[in-house]
Design a protein around this motif. Structure first.
Motif, mmCIF file in Angstrom:
data_model
loop_
_atom_site.group_PDB
_atom_site.id
_atom_site.type_symbol
_atom_site.label_atom_id
_atom_site.label_comp_id
_atom_site.label_asym_id
_atom_site.label_seq_id
_atom_site.Cartn_x
_atom_site.Cartn_y
_atom_site.Cartn_z
ATOM 1 N N ILE A 5 -31.661 31.682 -33.734
ATOM 2 C CA ILE A 5 -31.169 31.021 -32.948
ATOM 3 C C ILE A 5 -29.384 31.479 -33.070
ATOM 4 C CG2 ILE A 5 -30.449 28.885 -32.072
ATOM 5 C CD1 ILE A 5 -32.842 28.006 -32.262
ATOM 6 N N ARG A 6 -28.708 31.533 -34.578
ATOM 7 C CA ARG A 6 -28.135 31.811 -34.914
ATOM 8 C C ARG A 6 -28.006 32.978 -35.217
ATOM 9 N NH1 ARG A 6 -27.656 29.289 -40.669
ATOM 10 N NH2 ARG A 6 -28.475 28.059 -39.602
ATOM 11 N N VAL A 7 -28.426 34.545 -35.492
ATOM 12 C CA VAL A 7 -27.852 35.876 -34.433
ATOM 13 C C VAL A 7 -28.137 35.829 -33.494
ATOM 14 C CG1 VAL A 7 -29.245 37.770 -35.126
ATOM 15 C CG2 VAL A 7 -28.983 36.282 -36.535
ATOM 16 N N GLU A 8 -28.359 35.377 -32.372
ATOM 17 C CA GLU A 8 -28.295 35.657 -30.422
ATOM 18 C C GLU A 8 -27.141 34.750 -30.414
ATOM 19 O OE1 GLU A 8 -30.421 34.232 -26.654
ATOM 20 O OE2 GLU A 8 -31.397 34.375 -28.664
ATOM 21 N N LEU A 9 -26.638 33.598 -31.257
ATOM 22 C CA LEU A 9 -25.234 33.307 -30.467
ATOM 23 C C LEU A 9 -23.553 33.912 -31.529
ATOM 24 C CD1 LEU A 9 -24.068 30.343 -29.764
ATOM 25 C CD2 LEU A 9 -23.927 29.509 -31.410
ATOM 26 N N GLU A 10 -24.164 34.337 -32.412
ATOM 27 C CA GLU A 10 -22.760 35.323 -32.825
ATOM 28 C C GLU A 10 -23.223 36.711 -32.528
ATOM 29 O OE1 GLU A 10 -20.330 36.263 -34.661
ATOM 30 O OE2 GLU A 10 -20.984 34.438 -34.779
ATOM 31 N N GLU A 15 -20.117 39.898 -28.346
ATOM 32 C CA GLU A 15 -19.595 40.222 -27.072
ATOM 33 C C GLU A 15 -18.064 40.078 -26.413
ATOM 34 O OE1 GLU A 15 -20.872 42.326 -23.985
ATOM 35 O OE2 GLU A 15 -21.172 42.793 -25.737
ATOM 36 N N HIS A 16 -17.875 38.091 -26.280
ATOM 37 C CA HIS A 16 -16.907 37.814 -25.539
ATOM 38 C C HIS A 16 -16.081 37.861 -26.404
ATOM 39 C CE1 HIS A 16 -14.635 34.359 -25.044
ATOM 40 N NE2 HIS A 16 -14.960 34.228 -23.915
ATOM 41 N N ARG A 17 -16.091 38.339 -28.280
ATOM 42 C CA ARG A 17 -14.819 38.611 -28.862
ATOM 43 C C ARG A 17 -14.179 40.346 -27.940
ATOM 44 N NH1 ARG A 17 -16.504 36.387 -33.207
ATOM 45 N NH2 ARG A 17 -17.779 38.020 -33.313
ATOM 46 N N ARG A 18 -15.706 41.236 -27.801
ATOM 47 C CA ARG A 18 -15.079 42.760 -27.875
ATOM 48 C C ARG A 18 -14.502 42.697 -26.460
ATOM 49 N NH1 ARG A 18 -16.981 45.894 -24.593
ATOM 50 N NH2 ARG A 18 -18.172 44.609 -23.751
ATOM 51 N N LEU A 19 -15.142 41.394 -25.460
ATOM 52 C CA LEU A 19 -14.554 41.777 -23.586
ATOM 53 C C LEU A 19 -13.065 41.366 -24.427
ATOM 54 C CD1 LEU A 19 -17.253 40.087 -22.224
ATOM 55 C CD2 LEU A 19 -17.139 42.201 -22.039
ATOM 56 N N LEU A 45 -15.969 35.410 -18.527
ATOM 57 C CA LEU A 45 -16.435 33.933 -18.316
ATOM 58 C C LEU A 45 -18.026 33.823 -18.253
ATOM 59 C CD1 LEU A 45 -13.628 32.735 -15.629
ATOM 60 C CD2 LEU A 45 -13.736 32.456 -17.940
ATOM 61 N N LEU A 46 -19.143 33.892 -17.527
ATOM 62 C CA LEU A 46 -19.896 34.367 -17.244
ATOM 63 C C LEU A 46 -20.114 34.682 -18.788
ATOM 64 C CD1 LEU A 46 -22.461 34.085 -15.853
ATOM 65 C CD2 LEU A 46 -22.464 36.692 -16.102
ATOM 66 N N LEU A 47 -20.538 34.762 -20.386
ATOM 67 C CA LEU A 47 -20.574 34.809 -20.950
ATOM 68 C C LEU A 47 -20.494 34.070 -22.223
ATOM 69 C CD1 LEU A 47 -22.586 36.614 -23.516
ATOM 70 C CD2 LEU A 47 -20.506 37.798 -24.268
ATOM 71 N N LYS A 48 -18.599 32.741 -21.522
ATOM 72 C CA LYS A 48 -18.553 32.163 -21.993
ATOM 73 C C LYS A 48 -19.442 30.816 -22.068
ATOM 74 C CE LYS A 48 -14.769 29.392 -22.308
ATOM 75 N NZ LYS A 48 -13.170 28.223 -22.278
ATOM 76 N N ASP A 49 -19.875 30.771 -20.626
ATOM 77 C CA ASP A 49 -20.875 29.674 -19.700
ATOM 78 C C ASP A 49 -21.934 29.871 -20.630
ATOM 79 O OD1 ASP A 49 -19.345 28.697 -19.063
ATOM 80 O OD2 ASP A 49 -19.198 29.754 -16.707
ATOM 81 N N GLN A 50 -22.490 31.016 -20.399
ATOM 82 C CA GLN A 50 -23.954 31.021 -21.354
ATOM 83 C C GLN A 50 -24.212 30.476 -22.882
ATOM 84 O OE1 GLN A 50 -24.300 35.466 -20.495
ATOM 85 N NE2 GLN A 50 -25.897 35.246 -18.675
ATOM 86 N N ILE A 51 -22.800 31.213 -23.495
ATOM 87 C CA ILE A 51 -23.198 30.256 -25.104
ATOM 88 C C ILE A 51 -22.832 28.805 -24.946
ATOM 89 C CG2 ILE A 51 -21.299 30.158 -26.968
ATOM 90 C CD1 ILE A 51 -20.238 33.120 -26.036
#
Length: 64
Positions: A5-10, A15-19, A45-51
């Motif tokens: 879970i930690r790896v997936e979250l990171e 990806e969010h930082r890269r965008l 924004l979609l990725l932020k919601d998914q996180i």
């Protein structure tokens, strides 16, 4: 938190930082592709919601 879970979250956060970096780079260029920037912002924004959803799903409810 489980290591998977930690790896997936990171991974999602990276990806969010890269965008964010890609949007900043495109915005700083003289000739900008507004359509591409808008697409990247929507993806961010979609990725932020998914996180946030991911965090909520993996955080136990605490009954006080």
């Amino acid at each position: 938190m489980d290591e998977t879970i930690r790896v997936e979250l990171e991974t999602m956060r990276a990806e969010h930082r890269r965008l964010d970096d890609e949007i900043a780079a495109l915005s700083s260029e003289g000739i900008t592709d507004q359509l591409e920037i808008a697409r990247l912002k929507r993806r961010k924004l979609l990725l932020k919601d998914q996180i946030q959803l991911f965090i909520n799903q993996h955080t136990p409810d605490i009954i006080a």
